[in-house]
Enzyme design. Sequence first.
Site, PDB file in Angstrom:
ATOM      1  N   LYS A  37      -4.517   2.219   9.655  1.00 22.87           N
ATOM      2  CA  LYS A  37      -4.721   1.209  10.696  1.00 22.87           C
ATOM      3  C   LYS A  37      -5.319  -0.024  10.023  1.00 22.87           C
ATOM      4  CE  LYS A  37      -6.846   0.199  15.166  1.00 22.87           C
ATOM      5  NZ  LYS A  37      -7.774  -0.886  14.769  1.00 22.87           N
ATOM      6  N   ASP A  58     -10.302   0.136  -4.815  1.00 20.87           N
ATOM      7  CA  ASP A  58      -9.823  -1.042  -5.547  1.00 20.87           C
ATOM      8  C   ASP A  58     -10.729  -1.386  -6.721  1.00 20.87           C
ATOM      9  OD1 ASP A  58      -7.676  -1.263  -3.872  1.00 20.87           O
ATOM     10  OD2 ASP A  58      -8.200  -3.227  -3.053  1.00 20.87           O
ATOM     11  N   SER A 110      -9.157   2.741  10.030  1.00 19.39           N
ATOM     12  CA  SER A 110      -9.766   1.439  10.325  1.00 19.39           C
ATOM     13  C   SER A 110     -10.954   1.124   9.419  1.00 19.39           C
ATOM     14  CB  SER A 110     -10.165   1.380  11.798  1.00 19.39           C
ATOM     15  OG  SER A 110      -9.012   1.343  12.597  1.00 19.39           O
TER      16      SER A 110
END
Length: 439
Positions: A363, A349, A338
Amino acid sequence: MSYEGNTPEMHTGEMNESVQEMDRISPAAGKPSGTKKRPRKKKGVPLALTIFLCLLLFAAGSLLGGAYFSRANTRDSGIDGNAVIDKLATLRMIIDGYFLDEYDEKKLEEGIYTGYMNALGDPYSQYYTEEEYRQLMEEDSGEYRGIGVTVTKNKDNNYTEIMAVNKGDPAYNAGIKTGDFIMKVNGKDTSTMSLSEVVTEIKTSADPVVLVIYQDGNEMEVSVEKSTISINSVSHEMKENNIGYISISQFIDNTDEQFLEAVQDLEKQGMKGLILDLRDNGGGLLNACVNLVSQIIPQGDLIVYTQDKNGNRQDYNSNEYGTLDLPIVVLVNSNTASASEILTGCLKDYGLATVLGTKTYGKGIVQSILPLSDGSAVKLTVSAYYTPNGTNIHKKGIEPDIEMKITDEEWKEARDDPSKDRQIKKAEEILLDAETGKK
């Protein structure tokens, strides 16, 4: 009852008490011997029962969205509100006529709402009683009244197991240790209680709370005075070669503040690289995560975005805190979930960190806590989240840049003795190489 029109709290994961309920094993049902018992009748007449159920269902209908049941016949839900009321009235009369034991009417009512939410088939959507919601908000705030332990349900015996004991808090001072079992709380057998019931009993009962603890093969009764417990979700230290180490256990209201204090302390000591440990971090508050990541990436950069079922997108960008400009290694494992995956995915990224460990949990959805006017609340999955590159990791997880597995036994030893943590040692090597310009 109605929804209180406040801004809902956004959650990406569960809190620090890991609820691991196991299936209850009960004695095999057999035919009763001896004289047959007559069905027990309670005082009252069917009309009174019907009136009670109508009132009860009126509350349920209001709680679940105003006049939901009265409108159900005109919608495509397939739910006939009158049929629901009639069937519950029938069930109530059957219970009154035949159920052997006494029962708690309030629990029956709460069970209607709990079952309604559970029927969604979403493990993250649920109903909270007033007390459960109060406890949840208390924990999110970073403080609660209790004894300072993290507990779970042991899958083998269904007793409550101590997973962690906060040093200096009441349980620690009473001699309770990690790995102990709570056999009874105020005389109640914990193997017959849900984890939430055990936690509620500990937190809400009068001082002191009386526990029967199983420790080192022996049972002992311990009386523990409760106190205000501060949840420290961030810990830090300086490793050799000016490598900073920060561990984040969960994301609660003050996690970003604790992280900032840790970074500032390590920077004063000359930190040249950072190990960010998110192993076993199951998530928490979305806003706390966003505020923390804002301390690492440039102002204005996208951290994460969410999208609901209608395609509405909400961006969460880095705010005014600033940039942490140094090499970073993020440690993850299969329990990294999460909010901690939002942090990991963002840094990955942008190429701002090397991710080391094993694939994360996966999640990629967000829940909102919706408070109701009677003090209860519902938690509902409302959107999916996406990393800056547009990746939704739900049920997929994040693959590490460098995969490095450790066994459960190694992980247990490493938590007791960090010098045996092979993943931390590897992270230190990576940061030393980055410092010296090596590949």
